[in-house]
Design an enzyme around this catalytic site. Structure first.
Site, PDB file in Angstrom:
ATOM      1  N   THR A   1       0.908  -1.148   0.030  1.00 42.80           N
ATOM      2  CA  THR A   1      -0.150  -0.126   0.176  1.00 42.80           C
ATOM      3  C   THR A   1       0.866   1.283   0.230  1.00 42.80           C
ATOM      4  O   THR A   1       2.122   1.136  -0.135  1.00 42.80           O
ATOM      5  CB  THR A   1      -1.046   0.065   1.096  1.00 42.80           C
ATOM      6  OG1 THR A   1      -1.992   1.008   1.087  1.00 42.80           O
ATOM      7  CG2 THR A   1      -0.332   0.263   2.577  1.00 42.80           C
TER       8      THR A   1
ATOM      9  N   LYS B   1       3.792   1.358  -3.803  1.00 46.41           N
ATOM     10  CA  LYS B   1       3.377   0.619  -4.989  1.00 46.41           C
ATOM     11  C   LYS B   1       4.337   0.727  -6.257  1.00 46.41           C
ATOM     12  O   LYS B   1       4.244  -0.396  -6.975  1.00 46.41           O
ATOM     13  CB  LYS B   1       1.692   0.914  -5.405  1.00 46.41           C
ATOM     14  CG  LYS B   1       0.907   0.265  -4.213  1.00 46.41           C
ATOM     15  CD  LYS B   1      -0.387   0.723  -4.258  1.00 46.41           C
ATOM     16  CE  LYS B   1      -1.583   0.354  -3.259  1.00 46.41           C
ATOM     17  NZ  LYS B   1      -3.172   0.432  -3.303  1.00 46.41           N
TER      18      LYS B   1
ATOM     19  N   ASN C   1       0.673  -4.044  -6.203  1.00 45.67           N
ATOM     20  CA  ASN C   1       0.017  -4.125  -4.828  1.00 45.67           C
ATOM     21  C   ASN C   1       0.166  -5.418  -4.349  1.00 45.67           C
ATOM     22  O   ASN C   1      -0.029  -5.929  -3.095  1.00 45.67           O
ATOM     23  CB  ASN C   1      -1.402  -3.779  -4.703  1.00 45.67           C
ATOM     24  CG  ASN C   1      -2.389  -4.687  -5.255  1.00 45.67           C
ATOM     25  OD1 ASN C   1      -2.154  -5.413  -6.099  1.00 45.67           O
ATOM     26  ND2 ASN C   1      -3.399  -4.719  -4.600  1.00 45.67           N
TER      27      ASN C   1
ATOM     28  N   ASP D   1      -5.708  -3.773  -7.319  1.00 45.24           N
ATOM     29  CA  ASP D   1      -6.721  -2.965  -6.577  1.00 45.24           C
ATOM     30  C   ASP D   1      -7.854  -2.578  -7.695  1.00 45.24           C
ATOM     31  O   ASP D   1      -8.829  -2.279  -7.526  1.00 45.24           O
ATOM     32  CB  ASP D   1      -5.941  -1.663  -6.561  1.00 45.24           C
ATOM     33  CG  ASP D   1      -5.195  -1.599  -5.108  1.00 45.24           C
ATOM     34  OD1 ASP D   1      -5.622  -2.497  -4.364  1.00 45.24           O
ATOM     35  OD2 ASP D   1      -4.151  -0.992  -4.977  1.00 45.24           O
TER      36      ASP D   1
ATOM     37  N   GLY E   1      -1.426   7.892  -8.319  1.00 40.49           N
ATOM     38  CA  GLY E   1      -0.258   7.150  -7.658  1.00 40.49           C
ATOM     39  C   GLY E   1      -0.596   5.648  -8.076  1.00 40.49           C
ATOM     40  O   GLY E   1      -1.193   5.289  -9.042  1.00 40.49           O
TER      41      GLY E   1
END
Length: 281
Positions: free
Chosen positions: A74, A78, A99, A115, A141
């Site tokens: 996290t 990443k 991730n 994700d 991001g």
């Protein structure tokens, strides 16, 4: 209902960690014991607080732990997780981040990014189909890039990216444009016209004194407002959007609906229904 039994660990227990900074908001250590118990898997899931810039050094030591099967990643690691991997899935490459990291028997690392899959599946369960929609995504991001890639794969018609670091948003848009030429991609400074889904994939909202990542009052009536932030479960952005009568989607479904993909990546096969039923409230 009988209370769940506490997990029993022994010398055969497999280890998993979520690494990030900070780590107080991470749900995996609370969620995974119940999931492992439902699946009959002898494993433990904890967090590691690794400061920015220290991922590469930390991985040197983690590679030597023989009973460590893998990591979830996290903020803020990443992008760094993709860089330290020896190989990566196409979706991780599309996102420019990872991730998940899996330790292979030969000591190498394989990366993936789920994700975005969890986010899109959560929207669909909510009744919102992304295909053909015009989307505005704030934050490019690791999580934002993953969500952007999954939205493109789901067939959105247009995706506008906003980031405080404008060049980062431009790089993400250019990377995705090469892979998804059918999607109208752009980097913008404010809400685009015709937006049907507005997403916060920035860290704004994790802390009580954070500013809103954007003002939902600028959105058209009926625009869905979605969060990637999971703690608090209802952010100030979602509260404001709901008060305006806009439909909202919290961050938790992104994690819940990616868990089956996380488990499969680590070689633990389970059906979605069993996993979702095991997740504690």
């Amino acid at each position: 209902m009988q209370p769940a039994l506490a997990p029993t660990y022994d010398g055969s227990t497999r280890l998993f960690f979520t690494i990030g900074h900070p780590v107080g908001q991470i749900r995996m250590p609370r969620v995974m014991p119940a999931v492992f118990q439902a699946l009959g898997v002898n494993a433990a899931w904890l967090t590691l607080d690794i400061a920015p810039g220290e991922l590469t050094a930390a991985m040197t030591g983690l590679r030597r732990i023989r009973n460590l099967d893998g990591l979830s990643i996290t903020i803020p690691h990443k992008q760094g997780a993709l860089a330290v991997a020896d190989r990566a899935s196409n979706r991780a490459k599309a996102a420019g981040a990872a991730n998940l990291l899996r330790f292979e028997p030969d000591g190498s690392l394989t990366a993936d990014m789920v994700d975005g899959i969890g986010f899109v599946e959560g929207l669909r369960v909510r009744g919102f189909e992304p295909a053909g929609k015009r989307v505005w995504l704030v934050g490019s991001g690791g999580a934002g890039s993953a969500i952007a890639a999954a939205l493109c794969e789901a067939g959105v018609s247009a995706l506008a990216l906003t980031d405080l670091d404008r060049p980062r948003a431009e790089r993400a848009a250019a990377r995705l444009a090469d892979l998804y030429p059918g999607v109208a991609l752009s980097a913008v400074a404010a809400v685009p016209d015709g937006c049907e889904l507005a997403i916060n994939a920035s860290p704004c909202g994790m802390y009580e004194d954070d500013p809103l990542p954007f003002d939902p009052a600028r959105l058209a009536p009926g625009t869905m407002v979605a969060e990637a932030v999971m703690k608090p479960p209802v952010t100030a952005l979602l509260e404001r959007a709901a008060a305006l009568g806009l439909p909202v989607q919290p961050g938790r479904p992104m994690l819940d609906h990616q868990l089956v993909h996380v488990l499969r990546f680590f070689g633990i096969h389970a059906d979605t229904g069993t996993v979702l039923r095991a997740i504690p409230d």
